[in-house]
Write a protein that holds these residues in place. Structure first.
Motif, PDB file in Angstrom:
ATOM      1  N   GLY A  60     -11.415  -5.279   1.961  1.00 45.21           N
ATOM      2  CA  GLY A  60     -10.925  -6.113   0.880  1.00 45.21           C
ATOM      3  C   GLY A  60     -11.049  -7.586   1.229  1.00 45.21           C
ATOM      4  N   GLU A  61     -10.321  -8.402   0.499  1.00 50.55           N
ATOM      5  CA  GLU A  61     -10.421  -9.851   0.674  1.00 50.55           C
ATOM      6  C   GLU A  61      -9.487 -10.363   1.773  1.00 50.55           C
ATOM      7  OE1 GLU A  61     -10.402 -13.175  -2.617  1.00 50.55           O
ATOM      8  OE2 GLU A  61      -8.342 -12.745  -2.009  1.00 50.55           O
ATOM      9  N   GLN A  62      -8.187 -10.230   1.545  1.00 45.98           N
ATOM     10  CA  GLN A  62      -7.184 -10.728   2.473  1.00 45.98           C
ATOM     11  C   GLN A  62      -5.871 -10.003   2.177  1.00 45.98           C
ATOM     12  OE1 GLN A  62      -5.625 -14.659   1.961  1.00 45.98           O
ATOM     13  NE2 GLN A  62      -5.468 -14.492  -0.251  1.00 45.98           N
ATOM     14  N   PRO A  63      -4.895 -10.075   3.075  1.00 47.74           N
ATOM     15  CA  PRO A  63      -3.602  -9.450   2.790  1.00 47.74           C
ATOM     16  C   PRO A  63      -2.922 -10.131   1.610  1.00 47.74           C
ATOM     17  CG  PRO A  63      -3.792 -10.076   5.110  1.00 47.74           C
ATOM     18  CD  PRO A  63      -4.922 -10.725   4.394  1.00 47.74           C
ATOM     19  N   GLY A  64      -2.091  -9.369   0.916  1.00 49.57           N
ATOM     20  CA  GLY A  64      -1.259  -9.927  -0.132  1.00 49.57           C
ATOM     21  C   GLY A  64       0.158 -10.141   0.372  1.00 49.57           C
ATOM     22  N   ASP A  65       1.068 -10.415  -0.540  1.00 54.54           N
ATOM     23  CA  ASP A  65       2.448 -10.718  -0.169  1.00 54.54           C
ATOM     24  C   ASP A  65       3.104  -9.567   0.591  1.00 54.54           C
ATOM     25  OD1 ASP A  65       4.974 -12.498  -0.690  1.00 54.54           O
ATOM     26  OD2 ASP A  65       5.566 -10.473  -1.275  1.00 54.54           O
ATOM     27  N   GLN A  66       3.008  -8.343   0.070  1.00 59.04           N
ATOM     28  CA  GLN A  66       3.643  -7.203   0.724  1.00 59.04           C
ATOM     29  C   GLN A  66       2.977  -6.873   2.053  1.00 59.04           C
ATOM     30  OE1 GLN A  66       6.500  -5.568  -0.064  1.00 59.04           O
ATOM     31  NE2 GLN A  66       6.669  -7.248  -1.522  1.00 59.04           N
ATOM     32  N   GLU A  67       1.650  -7.005   2.108  1.00 62.09           N
ATOM     33  CA  GLU A  67       0.932  -6.748   3.353  1.00 62.09           C
ATOM     34  C   GLU A  67       1.364  -7.736   4.438  1.00 62.09           C
ATOM     35  OE1 GLU A  67      -1.309  -4.873   0.109  1.00 62.09           O
ATOM     36  OE2 GLU A  67      -0.466  -6.860   0.368  1.00 62.09           O
ATOM     37  N   ASP A  68       1.529  -8.989   4.039  1.00 63.66           N
ATOM     38  CA  ASP A  68       1.959 -10.025   4.979  1.00 63.66           C
ATOM     39  C   ASP A  68       3.363  -9.726   5.513  1.00 63.66           C
ATOM     40  OD1 ASP A  68       1.769 -12.850   6.139  1.00 63.66           O
ATOM     41  OD2 ASP A  68       3.542 -13.033   4.867  1.00 63.66           O
ATOM     42  N   ARG A  69       4.213  -9.204   4.667  1.00 62.94           N
ATOM     43  CA  ARG A  69       5.586  -8.905   5.082  1.00 62.94           C
ATOM     44  C   ARG A  69       5.652  -7.664   5.968  1.00 62.94           C
ATOM     45  NH1 ARG A  69       8.972 -12.079   1.921  1.00 62.94           N
ATOM     46  NH2 ARG A  69       8.049 -12.853  -0.009  1.00 62.94           N
ATOM     47  N   GLN A  70       4.818  -6.658   5.643  1.00 58.91           N
ATOM     48  CA  GLN A  70       4.883  -5.385   6.368  1.00 58.91           C
ATOM     49  C   GLN A  70       3.898  -5.296   7.530  1.00 58.91           C
ATOM     50  OE1 GLN A  70       5.112  -1.816   3.880  1.00 58.91           O
ATOM     51  NE2 GLN A  70       5.610  -3.098   2.122  1.00 58.91           N
ATOM     52  N   GLY A  71       2.890  -6.160   7.538  1.00 63.29           N
ATOM     53  CA  GLY A  71       1.924  -6.144   8.629  1.00 63.29           C
ATOM     54  C   GLY A  71       0.876  -5.073   8.539  1.00 63.29           C
ATOM     55  N   PRO A  73      -2.439  -3.435   5.907  1.00 64.81           N
ATOM     56  CA  PRO A  73      -3.261  -3.711   4.728  1.00 64.81           C
ATOM     57  C   PRO A  73      -3.059  -2.685   3.619  1.00 64.81           C
ATOM     58  CG  PRO A  73      -4.589  -2.628   6.396  1.00 64.81           C
ATOM     59  CD  PRO A  73      -3.221  -2.866   7.014  1.00 64.81           C
ATOM     60  N   PHE A  74      -3.177  -3.133   2.393  1.00 65.42           N
ATOM     61  CA  PHE A  74      -3.166  -2.270   1.211  1.00 65.42           C
ATOM     62  C   PHE A  74      -1.901  -1.420   1.100  1.00 65.42           C
ATOM     63  CE2 PHE A  74      -7.641  -3.325   1.677  1.00 65.42           C
ATOM     64  CZ  PHE A  74      -7.992  -3.627   0.365  1.00 65.42           C
ATOM     65  N   VAL A  75      -0.744  -2.039   1.295  1.00 67.15           N
ATOM     66  CA  VAL A  75       0.518  -1.334   1.114  1.00 67.15           C
ATOM     67  C   VAL A  75       1.256  -1.817  -0.136  1.00 67.15           C
ATOM     68  CG1 VAL A  75       0.848  -0.774   3.550  1.00 67.15           C
ATOM     69  CG2 VAL A  75       1.710  -2.949   2.671  1.00 67.15           C
ATOM     70  N   GLY A  76       0.689  -2.796  -0.820  1.00 68.01           N
ATOM     71  CA  GLY A  76       1.281  -3.298  -2.048  1.00 68.01           C
ATOM     72  C   GLY A  76       0.771  -2.526  -3.263  1.00 68.01           C
ATOM     73  N   HIS A  80      -1.639   0.963  -3.558  1.00 69.00           N
ATOM     74  CA  HIS A  80      -1.246   2.233  -4.167  1.00 69.00           C
ATOM     75  C   HIS A  80      -2.261   2.661  -5.226  1.00 69.00           C
ATOM     76  CE1 HIS A  80       2.350   2.003  -1.895  1.00 69.00           C
ATOM     77  NE2 HIS A  80       2.946   1.073  -2.629  1.00 69.00           N
ATOM     78  N   LEU A  81      -2.745   1.696  -5.992  1.00 70.50           N
ATOM     79  CA  LEU A  81      -3.761   2.021  -6.994  1.00 70.50           C
ATOM     80  C   LEU A  81      -5.050   2.474  -6.320  1.00 70.50           C
ATOM     81  CD1 LEU A  81      -4.525   0.285 -10.296  1.00 70.50           C
ATOM     82  CD2 LEU A  81      -6.410   0.576  -8.699  1.00 70.50           C
ATOM     83  N   LEU A  82      -5.415   1.824  -5.211  1.00 69.69           N
ATOM     84  CA  LEU A  82      -6.616   2.208  -4.479  1.00 69.69           C
ATOM     85  C   LEU A  82      -6.499   3.629  -3.946  1.00 69.69           C
ATOM     86  CD1 LEU A  82      -9.358   1.528  -3.208  1.00 69.69           C
ATOM     87  CD2 LEU A  82      -8.120   0.574  -1.256  1.00 69.69           C
ATOM     88  N   ASP A  83      -5.352   3.990  -3.399  1.00 66.57           N
ATOM     89  CA  ASP A  83      -5.157   5.348  -2.895  1.00 66.57           C
ATOM     90  C   ASP A  83      -5.357   6.374  -4.004  1.00 66.57           C
ATOM     91  OD1 ASP A  83      -4.653   4.466  -0.351  1.00 66.57           O
ATOM     92  OD2 ASP A  83      -2.474   4.702  -0.463  1.00 66.57           O
ATOM     93  N   ARG A  84      -4.820   6.064  -5.174  1.00 70.07           N
ATOM     94  CA  ARG A  84      -4.966   6.988  -6.309  1.00 70.07           C
ATOM     95  C   ARG A  84      -6.429   7.106  -6.726  1.00 70.07           C
ATOM     96  NH1 ARG A  84      -4.015   6.152 -12.047  1.00 70.07           N
ATOM     97  NH2 ARG A  84      -3.223   4.050 -11.607  1.00 70.07           N
ATOM     98  N   ALA A  85      -7.131   5.973  -6.760  1.00 66.59           N
ATOM     99  CA  ALA A  85      -8.540   5.988  -7.153  1.00 66.59           C
ATOM    100  C   ALA A  85      -9.395   6.728  -6.125  1.00 66.59           C
ATOM    101  CB  ALA A  85      -9.040   4.560  -7.335  1.00 66.59           C
ATOM    102  N   LEU A  86      -9.102   6.531  -4.840  1.00 62.46           N
ATOM    103  CA  LEU A  86      -9.842   7.228  -3.791  1.00 62.46           C
ATOM    104  C   LEU A  86      -9.672   8.737  -3.919  1.00 62.46           C
ATOM    105  CD1 LEU A  86      -9.045   4.988  -0.694  1.00 62.46           C
ATOM    106  CD2 LEU A  86     -11.324   5.398  -1.640  1.00 62.46           C
ATOM    107  N   ALA A  87      -8.428   9.179  -4.092  1.00 65.23           N
ATOM    108  CA  ALA A  87      -8.163  10.607  -4.221  1.00 65.23           C
ATOM    109  C   ALA A  87      -8.878  11.184  -5.438  1.00 65.23           C
ATOM    110  CB  ALA A  87      -6.658  10.845  -4.308  1.00 65.23           C
ATOM    111  N   GLU A  88      -8.858  10.444  -6.534  1.00 63.96           N
ATOM    112  CA  GLU A  88      -9.519  10.912  -7.750  1.00 63.96           C
ATOM    113  C   GLU A  88     -11.031  10.979  -7.569  1.00 63.96           C
ATOM    114  OE1 GLU A  88      -9.569   9.690 -12.491  1.00 63.96           O
ATOM    115  OE2 GLU A  88      -7.832   9.168 -11.233  1.00 63.96           O
ATOM    116  N   ALA A  89     -11.563  10.099  -6.726  1.00 62.95           N
ATOM    117  CA  ALA A  89     -13.011  10.081  -6.481  1.00 62.95           C
ATOM    118  C   ALA A  89     -13.436  11.124  -5.452  1.00 62.95           C
ATOM    119  CB  ALA A  89     -13.431   8.696  -6.007  1.00 62.95           C
TER     120      ALA A  89
END
Length: 219
Positions: A60-71, A73-76, A80-89
């Motif tokens: 991806g591009e860079q961490p977002g707000d939630q990623e920065d807080r939790q340390g 990637p892709f936990v915001g 979650h939308l990416l996980d759903r799309a990956l599973a569907e694909a």
């Protein structure tokens, strides 16, 4: 009077990248990266997550707000939308290595203590962070790279990259001296930014369609 430049003034993470130790060593070293000024305002370095045996690497591009807080990637919401799309694909999210072209959150605030608003990284900042991405690719050696959005594409393929020109196609390019297979698509955050329900549905279906190309390439 002699002035000493701070490490971030050089705009390169190269001095911080260890030459051995695999992903654990890279992750530990990245926590102390001062390769560009973005580390000053970010809460922490957000390094990639996943196994070194992952067949696919999602960038991806860079961490977002939630990623920065939790340390992580892709936990915001976009994650979650990416996980759903990956599973569907047909790609198991847990079998992918996920990371970003830039490892620190870049943001702006309209007022003090207000919500932090994502600000796209510059090409110079992406170039500064490139040694980390190169190191991740060298360790994981994925069969396929999925580029999520324009910044990820520019980080690997240059400033002339345009998602719309190549999205959903299986590409073959040389990256850091190694032949790679790539599929480009939109960043999941762009789907969430759609205000109209019909537009958001169409954008999500487009993302899934692109990821299905990636899934077929892994068969």
């Amino acid at each position: 009077m002699v002035t000493t430049r701070a490490p971030e003034d050089a705009y390169t993470a190269e001095p911080f990248v260890p030459d051995r130790g695999g992903l654990p060593a890279l992750r530990r070293a990245a926590a102390d990266c001062r390769g560009c000024p973005l580390h000053r305002d970010a809460t922490r370095t957000v390094f990639g997550e996943g196994t070194a045996r992952a067949r696919v690497m999602l960038i991806g591009e860079q961490p977002g707000d939630q990623e920065d807080r939790q340390g992580k990637p892709f936990v915001g919401p976009a994650g979650h939308l990416l996980d759903r799309a990956l599973a569907e694909a047909g790609i198991k999210p847990g079998e992918a290595y996920v990371t970003n072209a830039v490892k620190h959150f870049k943001f702006t605030r309209t007022e003090p203590r207000k919500r932090r608003i994502h600000k796209p990284p510059t090409l110079r900042e992406m170039t500064a962070c490139a040694p980390w991405l190169a190191a991740e690719l060298a360790v994981v050696e994925p069969e396929l790279i999925v580029l999520l959005g324009a910044s990820a594409g520019k980080a690997l393929l240059g400033s002339s990259f345009r998602v719309g020109e190549v999205r959903g196609a299986l590409l073959e390019r040389e990256i850091h001296g190694r032949p790679e297979k790539l599929v480009a698509t939109v960043h999941p955050a762009s789907v969430l930014r759609m205000r109209d329900d019909a537009d958001r549905k169409a954008a999500y279906e487009g993302l899934v369609a692109d990821l299905k190309v990636a899934a077929r390439a892994l068969m």
